[in-house]
Design an enzyme around this catalytic site. Sequence first.
Site, short mmCIF file in Angstrom:
data_model
loop_
_atom_site.label_atom_id
_atom_site.label_comp_id
_atom_site.label_asym_id
_atom_site.label_seq_id
_atom_site.Cartn_x
_atom_site.Cartn_y
_atom_site.Cartn_z
N CYS A 142 2.28 9.81 1.54
CA CYS A 142 0.86 10.13 1.68
C CYS A 142 0.65 11.33 2.62
CB CYS A 142 0.06 8.90 2.11
SG CYS A 142 -1.72 9.06 1.78
N HIS A 235 0.86 5.32 -2.29
CA HIS A 235 1.41 4.24 -1.46
C HIS A 235 2.04 3.15 -2.31
CE1 HIS A 235 -0.15 5.41 2.52
NE2 HIS A 235 -1.25 5.81 1.90
N GLU A 237 4.39 1.44 -1.47
CA GLU A 237 4.78 0.35 -0.57
C GLU A 237 3.67 -0.66 -0.35
OE1 GLU A 237 2.66 3.10 2.30
OE2 GLU A 237 3.81 3.27 0.43
#
Length: 304
Positions: A142, A235, A237
């Site tokens: 990001c 993102h 994750e």
Amino acid sequence: MPIKIPRELPAKEILEEENIFVMDEQRADAQEIRPLSILILNLMPEKQKTETQLLRYLGNTPLQVRISFLRMASHESKTTNQNHLDTFYKTFEEVRDKTFDGMIITGSPVEHLSFTDVDYWEELQEIMDWTNDHVTSTLHICWGAQAALYHHYGIDKHPLPKKCFGIFEHDVLTPKERLVRGFDEVFLAPHSRYTTVSLEEIENHPELQLIAVSDDAGVFLLASKDGKHIMATGHLEYMANTLKEEYERDHARGIDTAMPENYYPNNDPEKQPKHRWKSHSSLLFSNWLNYYVYQETPYVWGEE
């Protein structure tokens, strides 16, 4: 194989409950194996949440991974307990003479600032320069991806008319690229940002390769052609509830953030979001660890 983390790290108990293979330092040191050494520069405000998110995926590969956490000495964290930082995090001065097989630089909620106005920008520039000679491959996430593009390649970020916030479809442009081996041709990924980078500037840069884009969210995955720098503007994750927590947090602060797109079932915030990008998250981290770190890093740094 497991991730190797301190026995007392709070994320350890959470990961074990989720059946993630975790090994504490004492057990790992007794094994006749050289683990990959991964450094995580955690710039996110809620550091313990980010630790757990990243460790979930780093612990889901056949490789043993030793984790170290890095914080900025030039920035005072207001949202993470100082004892936690003192116990589990190092400063750059403590690691500058070491080498690492891989590194992750996370996002940071400072998009509203020019890079040069971020209070730790000079320190971050020094760290990013240091990675060129001390890290085999660095994964930037990001804002971390935007910072890397600006610092290493002179590509600046630009404000969006509204926040890019939700779950979006992405097309794989280079299916033979190692980073997306096993990916579907179209896959989902979360985004949460107010800025973007130019597709045209990236396509025209001789050192960069565009890997995946979205019609709605723009550039997502790209890499330097030598594999030293991997950039993900979203993102992968994130967990199922992360955007929900951000949405509710913004509204609690009086920020009129629009509901995340393509996220809640039937666009109903009362319904539980589904984790629809989990398999590609696992693939991204395992492909990076295997092909860009494990397959490329020297067994002993300083030797060919």
